[in-house]
Enzyme design. Sequence first.
Site, PDB file in Angstrom:
ATOM      1  N   ASN A 144       8.753  12.578  -2.869  1.00  9.30           N
ATOM      2  CA  ASN A 144       8.414  11.263  -2.333  1.00  9.30           C
ATOM      3  C   ASN A 144       9.696  10.433  -2.315  1.00  9.30           C
ATOM      4  O   ASN A 144      10.135   9.939  -3.353  1.00  9.30           O
ATOM      5  CB  ASN A 144       7.349  10.639  -3.240  1.00  9.30           C
ATOM      6  CG  ASN A 144       6.841   9.317  -2.708  1.00  9.30           C
ATOM      7  OD1 ASN A 144       7.401   8.769  -1.754  1.00  9.30           O
ATOM      8  ND2 ASN A 144       5.793   8.801  -3.309  1.00  9.30           N
ATOM      9  N   ARG A 168       6.452  13.651   1.385  1.00 13.84           N
ATOM     10  CA  ARG A 168       5.539  12.579   1.772  1.00 13.84           C
ATOM     11  C   ARG A 168       6.230  11.706   2.816  1.00 13.84           C
ATOM     12  O   ARG A 168       7.382  11.306   2.621  1.00 13.84           O
ATOM     13  CB  ARG A 168       5.199  11.739   0.547  1.00 13.84           C
ATOM     14  CG  ARG A 168       4.375  10.548   0.909  1.00 13.84           C
ATOM     15  CD  ARG A 168       4.523   9.477  -0.122  1.00 13.84           C
ATOM     16  NE  ARG A 168       3.693   8.350   0.237  1.00 13.84           N
ATOM     17  CZ  ARG A 168       4.018   7.091  -0.011  1.00 13.84           C
ATOM     18  NH1 ARG A 168       5.149   6.806  -0.625  1.00 13.84           N
ATOM     19  NH2 ARG A 168       3.231   6.123   0.349  1.00 13.84           N
ATOM     20  N   HIS A 226      -2.011   5.387   2.636  1.00 10.27           N
ATOM     21  CA  HIS A 226      -2.629   6.026   1.454  1.00 10.27           C
ATOM     22  C   HIS A 226      -3.537   7.197   1.848  1.00 10.27           C
ATOM     23  O   HIS A 226      -4.450   7.557   1.097  1.00 10.27           O
ATOM     24  CB  HIS A 226      -3.514   5.035   0.669  1.00 10.27           C
ATOM     25  CG  HIS A 226      -2.774   3.958  -0.049  1.00 10.27           C
ATOM     26  ND1 HIS A 226      -3.285   2.691  -0.201  1.00 10.27           N
ATOM     27  CD2 HIS A 226      -1.584   3.944  -0.669  1.00 10.27           C
ATOM     28  CE1 HIS A 226      -2.439   1.956  -0.881  1.00 10.27           C
ATOM     29  NE2 HIS A 226      -1.382   2.688  -1.170  1.00 10.27           N
ATOM     30  N   ARG A 257       1.141  -8.340  -1.767  1.00 14.05           N
ATOM     31  CA  ARG A 257       0.805  -8.521  -0.341  1.00 14.05           C
ATOM     32  C   ARG A 257      -0.446  -9.372  -0.195  1.00 14.05           C
ATOM     33  O   ARG A 257      -1.383  -9.245  -0.973  1.00 14.05           O
ATOM     34  CB  ARG A 257       0.556  -7.164   0.329  1.00 14.05           C
ATOM     35  CG  ARG A 257       1.762  -6.263   0.383  1.00 14.05           C
ATOM     36  CD  ARG A 257       1.502  -5.076   1.313  1.00 14.05           C
ATOM     37  NE  ARG A 257       2.542  -4.075   1.180  1.00 14.05           N
ATOM     38  CZ  ARG A 257       2.338  -2.858   0.684  1.00 14.05           C
ATOM     39  NH1 ARG A 257       1.136  -2.471   0.299  1.00 14.05           N
ATOM     40  NH2 ARG A 257       3.340  -2.000   0.596  1.00 14.05           N
ATOM     41  N   GLU A 315      -1.830  12.663  -5.336  1.00 17.08           N
ATOM     42  CA  GLU A 315      -1.254  12.896  -4.010  1.00 17.08           C
ATOM     43  C   GLU A 315      -0.316  14.108  -4.042  1.00 17.08           C
ATOM     44  O   GLU A 315      -0.210  14.840  -3.073  1.00 17.08           O
ATOM     45  CB  GLU A 315      -0.500  11.643  -3.551  1.00 17.08           C
ATOM     46  CG  GLU A 315      -1.451  10.508  -3.199  1.00 17.08           C
ATOM     47  CD  GLU A 315      -0.831   9.129  -3.298  1.00 17.08           C
ATOM     48  OE1 GLU A 315      -0.612   8.654  -4.437  1.00 17.08           O
ATOM     49  OE2 GLU A 315      -0.561   8.532  -2.251  1.00 17.08           O
TER      50      GLU A 315
END
Length: 395
Positions: A8, A90, A179, A240, A382
Amino acid sequence: MSKSIAINAGSSSLKFQLFNMPQEDVVAKGLVERIGLGDSIFSISYGDDQKFEVVEDIPNHEVAVEKLLEQLVALNIISSFDEITGVGHRVVAGGELFKDSALVDDTVIQQVEDLAEFAPLHNKAEAVGMRAFKHILPDITSVAVFDTSFHTTMPKKAYLYSIPMEYYKKFKARKYGAHGTSHRYVSRRAAEMLGKPIEELKIITCHLGNGASITAVDGGKSVDTSMGFTPLAGVTMGTRSGDIDASLVAFLMNKLNITDVNEMVEILNKKSGLLGLSGVSSDMRDVEAASETNEDAKVAVEIFVDRVQKYIGQYVAVMNGVDAIVFTAGIGENSKTIRARIINGLTWFGCDIDPERNDTRSEAIISSEGAKVTVLNIPTNEEVEIARDIERLRK
Ligand code: ADP
């Protein structure tokens, strides 16, 4: 034994996890931080709680990959590079192009770079990571796993914004979501835990971490998700804003004397959400603790819960029903109070949380026996989903 590595890469970081496959045992995991920024921190954890950490200058991702592989040999985690037979990268933005994970070749790397207009910092770093592995280990199976692929099954009515159609046709301005690897992993795992084919289930997956998104998974396919063109949309997050009225951007730019719209978008991405509301922290643990005495922190938690509940409500309508609701990621997996507050406002749908079952951080059904809707806590993974994709796509 064959080993696969999940990568990642961020703009200045590279996280990895090394698996024995097909057993899916984690052999080692680690992180290189501050790549290209001086005093890079390189850490690996492996074996029985063993740790390696060094601070040194790592100028770019290629050097980070070299150092990482050399250190795996030096620490006897692998005996030689040959032991690694697969790598999975990823990738944040796969646009409309990547409907599934893909074997990496020069064309795919170029396409990932071309998609950088949708995720400038991420896609560029991810392409560099792919090139570095191709250079050092040219013959292993290399796979790109996109955050957006799982959502490419959304129907037009879900992914189009109500703006002039030509903006979609000309610029691909639409909802892509994010996601996806997490929503895919937890929805499949939920079906396994329920002992039912995923094709027969309507599942709402709530990935509540620092970034947060909710997805409606109907018959195993994403049919709607809360993040939008970028991860800025949807529920309230750590920093956010989630959904806002777009006119507020113009109004606030005027009030704050901001002339560059990117500056305003930066405020919505980095200074809003739990942090902006509470003034305390972007971290839910801090905000929950402060909420005992601090009114702004209290309302920040209320807003977080409210936005998640509203998306769940929307997605019950989108799928005309729901069999299971899944919580995952930092807040979802760890905060029994947030899970309980969300579910306790949804009893009309047939949700009922069992306080004892909910007292967990592990994989579990947390709704009461006989509740119409099953609520599950499923730690996301993940990395293992990426390792599985390497096996699935291996030639
Ligand atoms: P990222 O999106 O960065 O991967 P994570 O999935 O690790 O984020 O989630 C980070 C969030 O999880 C933070 O807001 C953190 O406060 C929250 N979190 C972790 N543990 C707990 C806990 N015990 N209670 C509440 N929130 C928690």
